[in-house]
Design a protein around this motif. Structure first.
Motif, PDB file in Angstrom:
ATOM      1  N   GLN A   1       0.874  -1.247  -0.013  1.00  0.00           N
ATOM      2  CA  GLN A   1       0.103   0.032  -0.085  1.00  0.00           C
ATOM      3  C   GLN A   1       0.679   1.427   0.002  1.00  0.00           C
ATOM      4  OE1 GLN A   1      -3.471   0.051   0.055  1.00  0.00           O
ATOM      5  NE2 GLN A   1      -3.357  -2.235  -0.246  1.00  0.00           N
ATOM      6  N   MET A   2       0.466   2.326  -0.605  1.00  0.00           N
ATOM      7  CA  MET A   2       1.125   3.623  -0.619  1.00  0.00           C
ATOM      8  C   MET A   2       0.654   4.135   0.779  1.00  0.00           C
ATOM      9  SD  MET A   2       2.881   3.984  -3.101  1.00  0.00           S
ATOM     10  CE  MET A   2       3.600   6.036  -2.823  1.00  0.00           C
ATOM     11  N   ILE A   3       2.017   4.491   1.536  1.00  0.00           N
ATOM     12  CA  ILE A   3       1.873   4.864   2.947  1.00  0.00           C
ATOM     13  C   ILE A   3       2.850   6.081   2.998  1.00  0.00           C
ATOM     14  CG2 ILE A   3       1.287   2.685   3.841  1.00  0.00           C
ATOM     15  CD1 ILE A   3       4.327   2.498   4.534  1.00  0.00           C
ATOM     16  N   VAL A   4       2.630   6.930   4.307  1.00  0.00           N
ATOM     17  CA  VAL A   4       3.541   7.827   4.721  1.00  0.00           C
ATOM     18  C   VAL A   4       4.023   7.022   6.043  1.00  0.00           C
ATOM     19  CG1 VAL A   4       3.989  10.085   5.699  1.00  0.00           C
ATOM     20  CG2 VAL A   4       2.438   9.616   3.871  1.00  0.00           C
ATOM     21  N   THR A   5       5.232   6.746   6.391  1.00  0.00           N
ATOM     22  CA  THR A   5       5.837   6.095   7.418  1.00  0.00           C
ATOM     23  C   THR A   5       5.601   6.685   8.637  1.00  0.00           C
ATOM     24  OG1 THR A   5       7.950   6.973   7.360  1.00  0.00           O
ATOM     25  CG2 THR A   5       7.605   4.902   6.122  1.00  0.00           C
ATOM     26  N   ARG A   6       5.462   6.044   9.765  1.00  0.00           N
ATOM     27  CA  ARG A   6       5.132   6.517  11.243  1.00  0.00           C
ATOM     28  C   ARG A   6       6.418   6.366  11.794  1.00  0.00           C
ATOM     29  NH1 ARG A   6       0.957   3.045  13.484  1.00  0.00           N
ATOM     30  NH2 ARG A   6       2.558   1.710  13.822  1.00  0.00           N
ATOM     31  N   LEU A   7       7.065   7.352  12.750  1.00  0.00           N
ATOM     32  CA  LEU A   7       8.194   7.481  13.416  1.00  0.00           C
ATOM     33  C   LEU A   7       8.160   6.907  14.687  1.00  0.00           C
ATOM     34  CD1 LEU A   7       9.481  10.946  11.934  1.00  0.00           C
ATOM     35  CD2 LEU A   7       9.932   8.524  10.815  1.00  0.00           C
ATOM     36  N   SER A   8       9.143   6.389  14.989  1.00  0.00           N
ATOM     37  CA  SER A   8       9.423   5.919  16.723  1.00  0.00           C
ATOM     38  C   SER A   8      10.810   6.210  17.061  1.00  0.00           C
ATOM     39  CB  SER A   8       8.864   4.636  16.938  1.00  0.00           C
ATOM     40  OG  SER A   8       9.618   3.667  16.325  1.00  0.00           O
ATOM     41  N   TYR A   9      10.945   6.863  17.839  1.00  0.00           N
ATOM     42  CA  TYR A   9      12.467   7.204  18.414  1.00  0.00           C
ATOM     43  C   TYR A   9      12.890   6.209  19.518  1.00  0.00           C
ATOM     44  CZ  TYR A   9      11.439  11.451  16.086  1.00  0.00           C
ATOM     45  OH  TYR A   9      11.004  12.259  15.058  1.00  0.00           O
ATOM     46  N   ASP A  10      14.057   5.794  19.236  1.00  0.00           N
ATOM     47  CA  ASP A  10      14.874   4.778  20.251  1.00  0.00           C
ATOM     48  C   ASP A  10      16.108   5.378  20.758  1.00  0.00           C
ATOM     49  OD1 ASP A  10      12.450   2.898  20.249  1.00  0.00           O
ATOM     50  OD2 ASP A  10      13.517   2.053  18.585  1.00  0.00           O
TER      51      ASP A  10
ATOM     52  N   ALA B   1      15.988  14.465  18.781  1.00  0.00           N
ATOM     53  CA  ALA B   1      17.059  14.543  17.781  1.00  0.00           C
ATOM     54  C   ALA B   1      18.507  13.936  18.287  1.00  0.00           C
ATOM     55  CB  ALA B   1      17.491  16.140  17.679  1.00  0.00           C
ATOM     56  N   LEU B   2      18.564  13.575  19.077  1.00  0.00           N
ATOM     57  CA  LEU B   2      19.734  12.436  19.467  1.00  0.00           C
ATOM     58  C   LEU B   2      19.517  11.020  19.341  1.00  0.00           C
ATOM     59  CD1 LEU B   2      20.986  14.549  22.581  1.00  0.00           C
ATOM     60  CD2 LEU B   2      21.876  14.529  20.051  1.00  0.00           C
ATOM     61  N   LYS B   3      18.139  10.751  18.874  1.00  0.00           N
ATOM     62  CA  LYS B   3      17.821   9.193  19.122  1.00  0.00           C
ATOM     63  C   LYS B   3      17.636   8.737  17.577  1.00  0.00           C
ATOM     64  CE  LYS B   3      14.937   9.668  23.302  1.00  0.00           C
ATOM     65  NZ  LYS B   3      13.538   9.460  23.744  1.00  0.00           N
ATOM     66  N   ASP B   4      17.694   7.428  17.640  1.00  0.00           N
ATOM     67  CA  ASP B   4      17.732   6.652  16.399  1.00  0.00           C
ATOM     68  C   ASP B   4      16.186   6.924  15.981  1.00  0.00           C
ATOM     69  OD1 ASP B   4      20.421   6.369  16.335  1.00  0.00           O
ATOM     70  OD2 ASP B   4      20.168   3.993  17.109  1.00  0.00           O
ATOM     71  N   VAL B   5      15.946   6.772  14.744  1.00  0.00           N
ATOM     72  CA  VAL B   5      14.571   6.772  14.297  1.00  0.00           C
ATOM     73  C   VAL B   5      14.037   5.240  13.554  1.00  0.00           C
ATOM     74  CG1 VAL B   5      12.871   7.745  12.847  1.00  0.00           C
ATOM     75  CG2 VAL B   5      14.829   9.183  13.926  1.00  0.00           C
ATOM     76  N   ASP B   6      12.983   4.875  13.887  1.00  0.00           N
ATOM     77  CA  ASP B   6      12.407   3.607  13.194  1.00  0.00           C
ATOM     78  C   ASP B   6      11.297   3.933  12.338  1.00  0.00           C
ATOM     79  OD1 ASP B   6      14.226   1.812  14.138  1.00  0.00           O
ATOM     80  OD2 ASP B   6      13.156   1.374  15.989  1.00  0.00           O
ATOM     81  N   HIS B   7      11.094   3.610  11.084  1.00  0.00           N
ATOM     82  CA  HIS B   7      10.088   3.810  10.324  1.00  0.00           C
ATOM     83  C   HIS B   7       9.163   2.599  10.401  1.00  0.00           C
ATOM     84  CE1 HIS B   7      11.450   7.645   8.501  1.00  0.00           C
ATOM     85  NE2 HIS B   7      12.643   7.139   8.757  1.00  0.00           N
ATOM     86  N   THR B   8       7.707   2.619  10.556  1.00  0.00           N
ATOM     87  CA  THR B   8       6.910   1.746  10.492  1.00  0.00           C
ATOM     88  C   THR B   8       5.706   2.132   9.645  1.00  0.00           C
ATOM     89  OG1 THR B   8       5.685   2.495  12.519  1.00  0.00           O
ATOM     90  CG2 THR B   8       7.391   0.767  12.758  1.00  0.00           C
TER      91      THR B   8
END
Length: 147
Positions: free
Chosen positions: A87-96, A126-133
């Motif tokens: 599906q065409m999506i816009v990713t949701r971000l989560s910070y770890d 801004a200092l955390k890693d980003v996961d795209h789901t």
């Protein structure tokens, strides 16, 4: 001085192509008119079917290939096609918390911020890693590591 008897004296120096080592027998990438041919291309021998339409009884099949460019993930949402649900999506971000978060915490400890101020990097996205789901199927589609 006389030349040695076993080696004949060359009559002329080598040409530029021979001296540099250019293969003079290498074919040109485009046709070069020979003697008796006009340089405008008339009188040149063309391949047998050049310039002719293909016969009607032989249909030409064309296959269209779509190449998807690789998606580069940063700290912003990305519009893409989810590889899991297609599906065409816009990713949701989560910070770890990642390596940069922990190094910042350690650096603040070395500077003397021991009384809890060294924990500030764990509050800064801004200092955390980003996961795209994927927001539709919740599949992890990519990550962005700060370090």
């Amino acid at each position: 001085m006389s030349a040695p008897s076993g080696n004949p004296v060359p009559s002329a120096p080598p040409s530029y192509e021979e001296a540099v080592g250019i293969n003079v027998n290498y074919p040109h990438p485009y046709p070069v008119p020979g003697p008796g041919q006009k340089p405008d291309g008339k009188g040149m021998n063309l391949p047998p079917n050049m310039g002719q339409t293909p016969p009607a009884n032989n249909p030409v099949t064309v296959q269209t290939v779509y190449v998807q460019q690789p998606v580069v993930f940063y700290d912003r949402p990305v519009q893409m096609c989810c590889p899991s649900c297609n599906q065409m999506i816009v990713t949701r971000l989560s910070y770890d918390s990642g390596a940069l978060t922990w190094l910042s915490c350690g650096g603040l400890c070395l500077l003397g911020c021991i009384a809890g101020c060294c924990l500030i990097p764990f509050c800064i996205d801004a200092l955390k890693d980003v996961d795209h789901t994927c927001p539709k199927c919740n599949a992890l589609v990519g990550s962005y590591k700060r370090l």
